[in-house]
Motif scaffolding. Structure first.
Motif, short mmCIF file in Angstrom:
data_model
loop_
_atom_site.label_atom_id
_atom_site.label_comp_id
_atom_site.label_asym_id
_atom_site.label_seq_id
_atom_site.Cartn_x
_atom_site.Cartn_y
_atom_site.Cartn_z
N GLY A 169 0.61 -1.31 0.03
CA GLY A 169 0.08 0.08 -0.05
C GLY A 169 0.92 1.40 0.08
O GLY A 169 0.14 2.36 0.04
N LYS A 170 2.05 1.37 -0.02
CA LYS A 170 2.90 2.55 -0.07
C LYS A 170 3.75 2.60 -1.28
O LYS A 170 4.39 1.67 -1.77
CB LYS A 170 4.02 2.48 1.05
N GLY A 171 3.53 3.56 -1.91
CA GLY A 171 4.23 3.94 -3.23
C GLY A 171 3.50 3.23 -4.41
O GLY A 171 2.59 2.59 -4.32
N ARG A 172 4.08 3.61 -5.62
CA ARG A 172 3.55 3.08 -6.91
C ARG A 172 4.41 2.58 -7.76
O ARG A 172 5.65 3.03 -7.52
CB ARG A 172 2.58 4.04 -7.86
N ILE A 173 4.48 1.57 -8.72
CA ILE A 173 5.30 0.95 -9.37
C ILE A 173 4.84 1.13 -10.97
O ILE A 173 3.57 1.12 -11.16
CB ILE A 173 5.38 -0.48 -8.88
N LEU A 174 5.67 1.05 -11.78
CA LEU A 174 5.35 1.19 -13.24
C LEU A 174 4.98 -0.33 -13.76
O LEU A 174 5.88 -1.27 -13.62
CB LEU A 174 6.51 1.85 -14.01
N ALA A 175 4.14 -0.44 -14.25
CA ALA A 175 3.78 -1.59 -15.36
C ALA A 175 3.65 -1.27 -16.76
O ALA A 175 2.95 -0.11 -17.05
CB ALA A 175 2.28 -2.14 -14.90
N CYS A 176 4.22 -1.95 -17.80
CA CYS A 176 4.07 -1.50 -19.01
C CYS A 176 3.99 -2.85 -20.08
O CYS A 176 4.21 -3.78 -19.69
CB CYS A 176 5.26 -0.96 -19.27
N GLU A 177 3.63 -2.50 -21.27
CA GLU A 177 4.03 -3.27 -22.31
C GLU A 177 5.04 -2.68 -23.46
O GLU A 177 4.75 -1.50 -23.58
CB GLU A 177 2.76 -3.84 -22.90
N VAL A 178 5.56 -3.49 -24.05
CA VAL A 178 6.49 -2.98 -25.17
C VAL A 178 6.14 -3.65 -26.35
O VAL A 178 6.24 -4.95 -26.66
CB VAL A 178 7.91 -3.07 -24.72
N MET A 179 5.93 -3.04 -27.66
CA MET A 179 5.78 -3.64 -29.00
C MET A 179 7.05 -3.12 -29.48
O MET A 179 7.01 -1.96 -30.11
CB MET A 179 4.65 -3.41 -29.34
N ILE A 180 7.96 -4.04 -29.83
CA ILE A 180 8.90 -3.77 -30.91
C ILE A 180 8.36 -4.02 -32.26
O ILE A 180 7.81 -5.02 -32.67
CB ILE A 180 10.19 -4.56 -30.76
N ALA A 181 8.58 -2.99 -33.31
CA ALA A 181 8.15 -3.06 -34.53
C ALA A 181 8.86 -4.27 -35.40
O ALA A 181 9.78 -3.79 -36.30
CB ALA A 181 8.37 -1.87 -35.31
N THR A 182 8.71 -5.29 -35.26
CA THR A 182 9.43 -6.44 -35.99
C THR A 182 8.77 -6.49 -37.41
O THR A 182 7.85 -5.68 -37.60
CB THR A 182 9.04 -7.87 -35.42
N PRO A 183 9.48 -7.35 -38.20
CA PRO A 183 8.64 -7.42 -39.40
C PRO A 183 7.33 -7.67 -39.72
O PRO A 183 6.48 -7.52 -40.48
CB PRO A 183 9.67 -8.48 -40.33
N SER A 184 6.97 -8.81 -38.66
CA SER A 184 5.59 -9.22 -38.77
C SER A 184 4.58 -8.20 -38.13
O SER A 184 3.46 -8.20 -38.71
CB SER A 184 5.20 -10.62 -37.80
N ILE A 185 5.21 -7.25 -37.07
CA ILE A 185 4.30 -6.29 -36.90
C ILE A 185 4.06 -5.16 -37.75
O ILE A 185 2.89 -4.67 -37.97
CB ILE A 185 5.04 -5.68 -35.55
N ARG A 186 5.25 -4.90 -38.48
CA ARG A 186 4.83 -3.90 -39.67
C ARG A 186 3.87 -4.45 -40.88
O ARG A 186 3.23 -3.63 -41.31
CB ARG A 186 6.38 -3.62 -40.11
N ASN A 187 4.14 -5.69 -41.06
CA ASN A 187 3.00 -6.40 -41.91
C ASN A 187 1.69 -6.09 -41.53
O ASN A 187 0.81 -5.90 -42.26
CB ASN A 187 3.53 -7.87 -42.31
N LEU A 188 1.29 -6.40 -40.19
CA LEU A 188 0.02 -6.27 -39.70
C LEU A 188 -0.34 -5.00 -39.60
O LEU A 188 -1.67 -4.60 -40.08
CB LEU A 188 -0.02 -6.97 -38.20
N ILE A 189 0.37 -4.15 -39.29
CA ILE A 189 0.10 -2.57 -39.41
C ILE A 189 -0.47 -2.11 -40.87
O ILE A 189 -1.36 -1.49 -41.08
CB ILE A 189 1.12 -1.49 -38.95
#
Length: 460
Positions: free
Chosen positions: A320-340
Motif C-alpha cells: 500500500g505504499k508507493g506506486r510501481i510502473l507496469a508496461c507493455e512494449v511492442m517492438i516493430a518487427t517485420p511481422s508487426i509492420r506487415n500487420l500494421i
C-alpha cells in the motif's frame, strides 16, 4: 492594498515569469540566463492560508497534486488517492485570495476566460498551476513537478527500452493515461541521449515539466501557447531548425500525426505520446483520426517508420505504499509492420507474444511477473490487466470478486507486504512455473545485476 502588496513583495523575476507564461508581449521575455531554469519564486508563508506551506507539506509526503476547492479541505493526491492535506475547510474568500496571490496581475483573465495556466516555484518545488472558475468560485489544481530527471534503470522498465536512445531515426510512442509517468519516461530517454550522443534535441511540450541541462547535446525546449501557438505550428517550424531528435508532448490531431510521420521518414528520431492504454490501441488511434480514404496511406507510412510502442500505467505497490510502473512494449518487427500495413491490428497481440526474443512483452505478462515478484497484489494486477480470461488462467489466486468492482488486497498481500523484493526495481529472471510462453515473454525484460542495484525512482 492588493496593488501595493503586488509591487512591494513580488520580485521582478516573478513578474517576468508571469509575463512569459501568459504571453505578455513587452518586458516579459526571459533572458538568456533564465532560459535554462525556472527562476520565479512565490512565497506566501505570512498568509493565514499559505499555498507555500501546503505545497511543502504535500511534497514532504510525496504527493503529486494539490487541490483547493471551496467547501472542502485542501486535498493532495498520494499514490493515486485523494487525502486531506489540512483541517481547514476552504471558504469562497480563501479560494479567491489564493487565486489572486498566484495569478498576480493576470487574475482578471480568470474572470474573462474562466481559467489560467501558469508555472511557479513554490516552497522550492516547481509547480504547474491551473486556476479555474466553477460554481461561482475559483478552484486550483497544482501539480508538483519533479526537480530531477531519473536514470532509465531506476524506472523498472524492460531492458529493451534501454535501446531506444540508440535509435537513429523513426518514431517511438510512449502512451498511457494522464498521470501514468509518460513524461518521466520520456525525460529519462532524452537525458540518456543528452549524455551519450552529440545531437540537436528540440522538444514541444504543454507545459514544460522537466528542465534539461545540455551535456553533449544542444537542447531547445518550446512550450505550447508560450513559445509557439500549437503543436502543428511548432512541429512545422522544428523541421526548419536542423533537429536530430524531436519530442512531441502529445499528438492530438491529424496534422500533427502526419508531420511527425514525415519527420520520422526523413531521418529524424521522433518521440511522441498518446493517451492510449495499449500498443494496439495506439496504432488504431493514429490511423483512425484520418478519413477512411487516407488510412491505407497512413498505415503504410506508420509501418515503415514505427520503431516501438511503450504503453504504461502506475499501480499501487503491495503493502500500500508507493506506486510501481507496469508496461507493455511492442517492438516493430517485420511481422508487426506487415500487420500494421494490412490493417490487421487485432492480430498484433499474438504477434507480440511470439516476439519475446525481440523484446516485446504484453501488459498482462508484465503484470503477472510483478505478481510473481510480490511487487503488486494479484488483485491489483487483475484490475489493471487487458485479458481477464488469460489472467485468471495464469493467476488462479486472484479474487474473483473483482469482477463486481470490489478491490481487495488479494491472497498474497500479506506475503507481498513483508517480502524483501517489494522495493526492487526492474524485472528479475526467477522461474515461476507458469505458462512457458508467458515466462519467455517476461524474460525479455530481465534486468542484470547492475540494474537491480540502482535505487528505485519513486513515482508520485
Amino acid at each position: 492594498m492588493w496593488e501595493e502588496r503586488q509591487m512591494g513583495n513580488f520580485s521582478s523575476d516573478y513578474l517576468q515569469e508571469l509575463n512569459r507564461m501568459n504571453g505578455a508581449p513587452a518586458g516579459g521575455m526571459e533572458t538568456d540566463d533564465d532560459a535554462m531554469q525556472d527562476r520565479s519564486q512565490f512565497d506566501d508563508t505570512a498568509e493565514a492560508l499559505s499555498v507555500s506551506r501546503l505545497i511543502r507539506k504535500a511534497a514532504d509526503r510525496g504527493a503529486s497534486d494539490v487541490h483547493l476547492i471551496r467547501g472542502l479541505h485542501p486535498k493532495c493526491r498520494l499514490d493515486g488517492q485523494l487525502l486531506d492535506l489540512d483541517e481547514r475547510v476552504l471558504s469562497h474568500a480563501d479560494c479567491e485570495s489564493v487565486a489572486r496571490r498566484l495569478a498576480g496581475r493576470y487574475y482578471d483573465q480568470i474572470a474573462n476566460i474562466g481559467e489560467l495556466d501558469l508555472a511557479l516555484t513554490i516552497a522550492g518545488e516547481r509547480v504547474r498551476i491551473n486556476l479555474f472558475r466553477q460554481q461561482g468560485s475559483v478552484s486550483a489544481a497544482l501539480r508538483i513537478l519533479s526537480d530531477r530527471i531519473p536514470e532509465l534503470e531506476t524506472l523498472g522498465l524492460p531492458e529493451v527500452v534501454y535501446d531506444f536512445p540508440r535509435y537513429n531515426k523513426g518514431i517511438v510512442l510512449v502512451t498511457g493515461e494522464t498521470g501514468s509517468g509518460k513524461s518521466t519516461t520520456l525525460a529519462a530517454l532524452l537525458d540518456r541521449i543528452n549524455h551519450t550522443r552529440q545531437e540537436h534535441i528540440v522538444t514541444l511540450e504543454d507545459p514544460i515539466e522537466y528542465i534539461y541541462k545540455p551535456d553533449k547535446c544542444i537542447i531547445n525546449q518550446r512550450e505550447i501557447g508560450k513559445d509557439t501557438r500549437s503543436y502543428d505550428d511548432g512541429l512545422r517550424a522544428v523541421l526548419r531548425e536542423d533537429p536530430d531528435i524531436i519530442l512531441i508532448g502529445e499528438m492530438r490531431d491529424p496534422k500533427t500525426i502526419e508531420t511527425a510521420l514525415m519527420a520520422s521518414e526523413t531521418g529524424h528520431l521522433v518521440f511522441a505520446t498518446l493517451h492510449t492504454n495499449s500498443a494496439v490501441d495506439s496504432v488504431d488511434r493514429m490511423v483512425g483520426v484520418f478519413p477512411e480514404e487516407r488510412q491505407p496511406q497512413i498505415r503504410m507510412e506508420l509501418s515503415t517508420s514505427l520503431k516501438a510502442v511503450l504503453s504504461q500505467q502506475l499501480l499501487l505497490r503491495a503493502g500500500g505504499k508507493g506506486r510501481i510502473l507496469a508496461c507493455e512494449v511492442m517492438i516493430a518487427t517485420p511481422s508487426i509492420r506487415n500487420l500494421i500495413r494490412e490493417g490487421k491490428t487485432p492480430q498484433m497481440q499474438s504477434a507480440m507474444m511470439t516476439a519475446a526474443s525481440e523484446g516485446s512483452i504484453t501488459m498482462d505478462n508484465f503484470l503477472l511477473r510483478l505478481v510473481d515478484e510480490h511487487k503488486i497484489t494479484p488483485q491489483t494486477a487483475y484490475e489493471a490487466c487487458n485479458d481477464r480470461t488469460y489472467f485468471r488462467k495464469q493467476c488462479p489466486e486472484v479474487d474473483m470478486a473483482s469482477d463486481y468492482g470490489t478491490m481487495s488486497g488479494g491472497r498474497m498481500s500479506g506475503a507481498a507486504g513483508s517480502g524483501s523484493n517489494v522495493s526492487g526495481s526492474g524485472m528479475s529472471a526467477g522461474s515461476t512455473g507458469r505458462d512457458p510462453m508467458r515466462e519467455g515473454n517476461a524474460g525479455s525484460g530481465t534486468a542484470d545485476s547492475t540494474v537491480r542495484q540502482k535505487s528505485v525512482f519513486r513515482f508520485r
